[in-house]
Enzyme design. Sequence first.
Site, PDB file in Angstrom:
ATOM      1  NE  ARG A 119       5.558 -13.904   4.489  1.00 21.11           N
ATOM      2  CZ  ARG A 119       4.961 -13.150   3.576  1.00 21.11           C
ATOM      3  NH1 ARG A 119       5.449 -13.080   2.360  1.00 21.11           N
ATOM      4  NH2 ARG A 119       3.883 -12.483   3.862  1.00 21.11           N
ATOM      5  CB  THR A 123      13.485  -9.679   7.124  1.00 23.25           C
ATOM      6  OG1 THR A 123      13.082 -10.982   7.569  1.00 23.25           O
ATOM      7  CG2 THR A 123      14.143  -8.929   8.267  1.00 23.25           C
ATOM      8  CG  ASP A 215      -1.783 -15.120   7.613  1.00 24.60           C
ATOM      9  OD1 ASP A 215      -1.811 -16.367   7.730  1.00 24.60           O
ATOM     10  OD2 ASP A 215      -0.814 -14.425   7.966  1.00 24.60           O
ATOM     11  CG  ASP A 218      -3.378 -15.401  10.893  1.00 25.73           C
ATOM     12  OD1 ASP A 218      -2.703 -16.180  11.595  1.00 25.73           O
ATOM     13  OD2 ASP A 218      -3.101 -14.194  10.753  1.00 25.73           O
TER      14      ASP A 218
HETATM   15  C1  PRP Z   1       2.897 -18.117   4.957  1.00 29.29           C
HETATM   16  C2  PRP Z   1       2.534 -19.183   3.946  1.00 29.29           C
HETATM   17  C3  PRP Z   1       3.873 -19.569   3.383  1.00 29.29           C
HETATM   18  C4  PRP Z   1       4.594 -18.255   3.391  1.00 29.29           C
HETATM   19  C5  PRP Z   1       4.568 -17.700   1.998  1.00 29.29           C
HETATM   20  O1  PRP Z   1       3.359 -18.708   6.111  1.00 29.29           O
HETATM   21  O2  PRP Z   1       1.845 -20.269   4.490  1.00 29.29           O
HETATM   22  O3  PRP Z   1       4.573 -20.513   4.152  1.00 29.29           O
HETATM   23  O4  PRP Z   1       3.899 -17.383   4.283  1.00 29.29           O
HETATM   24  O5  PRP Z   1       5.309 -16.533   1.946  1.00 29.29           O
HETATM   25  P1  PRP Z   1       6.683 -16.437   1.163  1.00 29.29           P
HETATM   26  O6  PRP Z   1       6.459 -17.067  -0.168  1.00 29.29           O
HETATM   27  O7  PRP Z   1       6.894 -14.954   1.083  1.00 29.29           O
HETATM   28  O8  PRP Z   1       7.741 -17.119   1.962  1.00 29.29           O
HETATM   29  P2  PRP Z   1       3.814 -17.891   7.408  1.00 29.29           P
HETATM   30  O9  PRP Z   1       5.288 -17.644   7.371  1.00 29.29           O
HETATM   31  O10 PRP Z   1       2.930 -16.705   7.597  1.00 29.29           O
HETATM   32  O11 PRP Z   1       3.597 -18.947   8.557  1.00 29.29           O
HETATM   33  P3  PRP Z   1       2.297 -19.781   8.974  1.00 29.29           P
HETATM   34  O12 PRP Z   1       2.116 -20.847   7.933  1.00 29.29           O
HETATM   35  O13 PRP Z   1       2.700 -20.337  10.284  1.00 29.29           O
HETATM   36  O14 PRP Z   1       1.123 -18.852   9.040  1.00 29.29           O
HETATM   37  N1  URA Z   2       1.248 -15.805   3.324  1.00 24.37           N
HETATM   38  C1  URA Z   2      -0.107 -15.824   3.360  1.00 24.37           C
HETATM   39  O1  URA Z   2      -0.712 -16.573   4.145  1.00 24.37           O
HETATM   40  N2  URA Z   2      -0.767 -15.014   2.512  1.00 24.37           N
HETATM   41  C2  URA Z   2      -0.159 -14.198   1.652  1.00 24.37           C
HETATM   42  O2  URA Z   2      -0.837 -13.493   0.892  1.00 24.37           O
HETATM   43  C3  URA Z   2       1.251 -14.184   1.638  1.00 24.37           C
HETATM   44  C4  URA Z   2       1.933 -15.012   2.481  1.00 24.37           C
END
Ligand code: PRP
Ligand code: URA
Length: 224
Positions: A119, A123, A215, A218
Amino acid sequence: MTAGPGGTVFKPDARFPNLMVTRHPLLRHKVTLLRKRDTPKKIFKELVDEIAMLLAYEITSDLATEEVRVETPMESTSGDIVLGERLTLVPILRAGLGMVDGVLDLIPTMRVGHIGLQRDHDTLEPIDYYFKIPPPLEESVFIVVDPMLATGGSASAAVSYLKKSGARNIRMMCIVSAPEGVQRMLDDHPDVPVYAAALDRELNEKGYILPGLGDAGDRLFGTD
Ligand code: PRP
Ligand code: URA
């Protein structure tokens, strides 16, 4: 509130006919521990696996089975087996990876595909970087997993990629969902049921779920 087949799955909100939430006491207990700010990384990962396993149990409750003969130590009888080779688990990288072990502990024969989406922090739009799904897509039941359904952009994009590649039977499984994300899935993919452990209140201005758990990526991988 509508009780599901097992009595522990219900539709929590009339606006979202696509959403099923599991209210099993053990699951709610584990989600509470997962939310805690001071839950250590190791426990966080274990909880994600355990919750994923419990959700997978519910999401597969209508799977097709076939009858086979089996020899017990006493006699020959018949029993049912699930057509496991037609099930494909699709974690959305990276946080979705945290749910894979728990599901595979329950269904070891499941194949695993991967969709890489990140993500954009400004944006909130998902950027794709990886797509590898075992064929044939037309025959398989897909379970897309990601702990967080926030804006729904990532889940919706993952499902669109799968559909474009030929997938027809797709379910989405997440731990914490936001109304915005569930609505996005309903708008974009009304044919895809969403199973969650919780429906939270809202997103904040940065697209994080409230109350949420922070997160997920993380906390799983120690990158904060
Ligand atoms: C987080 C989460 C989802 C997404 C959800 O991933 O694990 O994939 O955000 O958000 P959305 O519904 O608004 O798309 P992130 O993009 O932070 O990547 P990561 O899994 O590598 O931490
Ligand atoms: N992705 C995450 O990991 N946590 C949130 O709350 C939203 C998006």
